[in-house]
Design a protein around this motif. Sequence first.
Motif, PDB file in Angstrom:
ATOM      1  N   THR A 131      13.803  23.276   1.342  1.00  0.00           N
ATOM      2  CA  THR A 131      13.169  22.000   1.715  1.00  0.00           C
ATOM      3  C   THR A 131      14.136  20.826   1.704  1.00  0.00           C
ATOM      4  OG1 THR A 131      12.546  21.402  -0.546  1.00  0.00           O
ATOM      5  CG2 THR A 131      10.975  22.740   0.715  1.00  0.00           C
ATOM      6  N   TYR A 132      15.296  20.967   1.019  1.00  0.00           N
ATOM      7  CA  TYR A 132      16.255  19.881   0.901  1.00  0.00           C
ATOM      8  C   TYR A 132      16.499  19.201   2.254  1.00  0.00           C
ATOM      9  CZ  TYR A 132      20.677  17.463   0.308  1.00  0.00           C
ATOM     10  OH  TYR A 132      21.646  16.513   0.308  1.00  0.00           O
ATOM     11  N   PRO A 133      16.527  17.887   2.365  1.00  0.00           N
ATOM     12  CA  PRO A 133      16.500  16.914   1.265  1.00  0.00           C
ATOM     13  C   PRO A 133      15.090  16.526   0.800  1.00  0.00           C
ATOM     14  CG  PRO A 133      16.863  15.784   3.337  1.00  0.00           C
ATOM     15  CD  PRO A 133      16.745  17.235   3.662  1.00  0.00           C
ATOM     16  N   GLU A 134      14.061  17.158   1.356  1.00  0.00           N
ATOM     17  CA  GLU A 134      12.698  16.854   0.926  1.00  0.00           C
ATOM     18  C   GLU A 134      12.377  17.613  -0.363  1.00  0.00           C
ATOM     19  OE1 GLU A 134      10.519  15.261   3.314  1.00  0.00           O
ATOM     20  OE2 GLU A 134      12.230  15.048   4.670  1.00  0.00           O
ATOM     21  N   ARG A 135      11.378  17.108  -1.076  1.00  0.00           N
ATOM     22  CA  ARG A 135      10.790  17.865  -2.180  1.00  0.00           C
ATOM     23  C   ARG A 135       9.308  17.967  -1.916  1.00  0.00           C
ATOM     24  NH1 ARG A 135      13.881  18.606  -7.013  1.00  0.00           N
ATOM     25  NH2 ARG A 135      15.807  17.424  -6.949  1.00  0.00           N
ATOM     26  N   VAL A 136       8.768  19.161  -2.083  1.00  0.00           N
ATOM     27  CA  VAL A 136       7.334  19.341  -1.855  1.00  0.00           C
ATOM     28  C   VAL A 136       6.719  20.051  -3.061  1.00  0.00           C
ATOM     29  CG1 VAL A 136       7.658  19.493   0.653  1.00  0.00           C
ATOM     30  CG2 VAL A 136       7.584  21.584  -0.695  1.00  0.00           C
ATOM     31  N   ASP A 137       5.398  20.069  -3.118  1.00  0.00           N
ATOM     32  CA  ASP A 137       4.668  20.693  -4.210  1.00  0.00           C
ATOM     33  C   ASP A 137       5.073  22.164  -4.348  1.00  0.00           C
ATOM     34  OD1 ASP A 137       2.859  20.792  -6.273  1.00  0.00           O
ATOM     35  OD2 ASP A 137       1.206  21.430  -4.978  1.00  0.00           O
ATOM     36  N   SER A 138       5.087  22.654  -5.584  1.00  0.00           N
ATOM     37  CA  SER A 138       5.421  24.066  -5.784  1.00  0.00           C
ATOM     38  C   SER A 138       4.411  24.704  -6.727  1.00  0.00           C
ATOM     39  CB  SER A 138       6.831  24.193  -6.360  1.00  0.00           C
ATOM     40  OG  SER A 138       6.786  24.026  -7.757  1.00  0.00           O
ATOM     41  N   PRO A 139       4.262  26.014  -6.658  1.00  0.00           N
ATOM     42  CA  PRO A 139       3.255  26.685  -7.492  1.00  0.00           C
ATOM     43  C   PRO A 139       3.731  27.044  -8.898  1.00  0.00           C
ATOM     44  CG  PRO A 139       4.243  28.273  -5.986  1.00  0.00           C
ATOM     45  CD  PRO A 139       4.909  26.945  -5.723  1.00  0.00           C
TER      46      PRO A 139
END
Length: 381
Positions: A272-280
């Motif tokens: 996802t870099y450079p984004e950060r998203v929800d993770s389980p």
Amino acid sequence: MTRALSVLGCTGSIGRQSIAAAEHLGLPVVALTAQRKIDLVEEQARRLHPKYVAIYDENAAKQLRIALADTDIRIGSGMEGLIEAATLEEADCVVTAVSGSVGLRPTLAAIDAKKRIALANKETLVCAGEIVMPRAELTGAEIIPVDSEHSAIFQCLMGRKKGELKKILLTGSGGPFRGRCRSELENVTPEEAVRHPNWSMGAKISVDSATMMNKGLEFIEAMHLFGVSPDDIEVVVHPQSVIHSMVELVDGTVIAQLGVPDMGLPIQLAMTYPERVDSPFRRLSFSEMRDLTFEAPDFEKTPCLKLAMDCAREGGTAPCIMSAANEVAVALFLGHRLGYNQIYDCAAQAVESIEIVKSPTLDEILAADEAARAFVREHFA
Ligand code: MG
């Protein structure tokens, strides 16, 4: 952010977690490669519908071709197949999760094809960092580390200028035999060595963690990835594996990256870099956390770490010889054909006996790799 993935080494621990991350993120997996576990590959291929699958072992590839005959998935084999998977037009991120130096040529091919590399194959940088990093600079291919320590360092350096870094603090748990000396480890079995206190990993890397060769390989990997000298990296033993590594900046500030010990986190970030998203994944709980402790490594008790640091300073083909000899030694140990303490002996004697080439070409690196393997087979198998 990544749009489509190619996963090299799809049946291993990192490969399977990369596929899980892709499914969580809704990213298509367009290529898979494995050495020979075709039952699992068939199941993955039917679920993910990749365009291309490569099996390194020719016979296993033939069997998979028959098993997937009712699909339109193309099946390749050998090194050529790995390289095709690494350069497939539809893929924009290549996860290099193969174990060992077999990852070197596919990684270079992916770099030349300007793919993002989610780098999970240590041997590539250990053996050929001096070739790989400049090549990536030249083509503009991004190399995002998946190894938890290097991901941590990468995260600590996000947004920093090059000149702000003073030193890398590379943490390691010390493995299951921390504090034990050579004579106490004489009769260690593979089953004991693969039982890591914090991380669940493949067999090879678990043994490397026990000997701390893994930290040594990571030391060399960090040098290349972040362009620092061996004197700018300090290994810190941190048994709880909550801090995944730190950087010290020129003004004395230390920045650490913390998280639960789950490879899923660095794997997802590499995609996802450079984004950060929800993770389980599980979250860190500071109310449940007990002590965080730190100590200096005891080089007498971890000769593999010392050897790797010496090879890092020596440079040239020394790290490659050490790593290849270690790879064969660990395989022999896992097959109950070599004692635990002899893993170090194999690596050290290979480095001692084989001529080291300074500033090697890729062919010289591959020759050094082969010479080290032959040396161990001849003297220890
Ligand atoms: Mg690691």
